[in-house]
Design a protein around this motif. Structure first.
Motif, mmCIF file in Angstrom:
data_model
loop_
_atom_site.group_PDB
_atom_site.id
_atom_site.type_symbol
_atom_site.label_atom_id
_atom_site.label_comp_id
_atom_site.label_asym_id
_atom_site.label_seq_id
_atom_site.Cartn_x
_atom_site.Cartn_y
_atom_site.Cartn_z
ATOM 1 N N MET A 35 11.603 5.990 10.607
ATOM 2 C CA MET A 35 10.748 5.700 9.783
ATOM 3 C C MET A 35 10.149 7.152 8.606
ATOM 4 O O MET A 35 9.347 7.668 9.524
ATOM 5 C CB MET A 35 10.678 4.914 9.337
ATOM 6 N N SER A 36 10.498 7.174 7.894
ATOM 7 C CA SER A 36 9.968 8.101 7.006
ATOM 8 C C SER A 36 9.020 7.249 6.308
ATOM 9 O O SER A 36 8.916 5.739 5.837
ATOM 10 C CB SER A 36 10.511 9.066 6.104
ATOM 11 N N THR A 37 7.360 8.377 5.804
ATOM 12 C CA THR A 37 6.232 7.439 5.312
ATOM 13 C C THR A 37 6.978 7.794 3.362
ATOM 14 O O THR A 37 7.082 8.234 2.991
ATOM 15 C CB THR A 37 5.091 8.668 5.277
ATOM 16 N N SER A 38 6.148 6.428 2.999
ATOM 17 C CA SER A 38 7.382 6.480 1.543
ATOM 18 C C SER A 38 5.974 7.287 0.528
ATOM 19 O O SER A 38 4.938 7.233 1.158
ATOM 20 C CB SER A 38 6.600 4.637 1.477
ATOM 21 N N ASP A 39 5.971 7.555 -0.612
ATOM 22 C CA ASP A 39 5.333 8.097 -1.827
ATOM 23 C C ASP A 39 3.913 6.944 -1.666
ATOM 24 O O ASP A 39 2.973 7.649 -2.231
ATOM 25 C CB ASP A 39 6.186 8.185 -2.879
ATOM 26 N N ALA A 40 4.221 5.947 -1.746
ATOM 27 C CA ALA A 40 3.156 5.443 -1.574
ATOM 28 C C ALA A 40 1.542 5.376 -1.151
ATOM 29 O O ALA A 40 0.709 6.248 -1.562
ATOM 30 C CB ALA A 40 2.915 4.161 -2.534
ATOM 31 N N GLN A 41 2.269 5.881 0.119
ATOM 32 C CA GLN A 41 1.582 5.715 1.665
ATOM 33 C C GLN A 41 1.098 7.471 1.446
ATOM 34 O O GLN A 41 -0.331 7.788 1.349
ATOM 35 C CB GLN A 41 2.712 5.906 2.675
#
Length: 63
Positions: free
Chosen positions: A1-7
């Motif tokens: 799972m990739s990190t979201s832009d917000a994170q």
């Protein structure tokens, strides 16, 4: 799972507010000795340098 832009933005904001980068230049032989030592001790160079600085500050504060 990739990190979201917000994170990613939150992580960057935290880093920017809580850390300061310090550039370190050293002779090649010393840098290689540091790398070899850290590999043998299974520690990061940054972690070792931070620990060494803390040790030196405590030691010099006692004098």
């Amino acid at each position: 799972m990739s990190t979201s832009d917000a994170q990613k933005r939150a992580n960057k904001k935290y880093f920017d507010n809580n850390y300061k980068q310090v550039k370190l230049s050293m002779p090649i032989k010393e840098a290689e000795a540091l790398e070899d030592f850290c590999k043998k001790k299974s520690c990061s160079k940054a972690g070792f340098i931070r620990d060494a600085i803390k040790e030196k500050i405590v030691r010099d504060s006692l004098n």
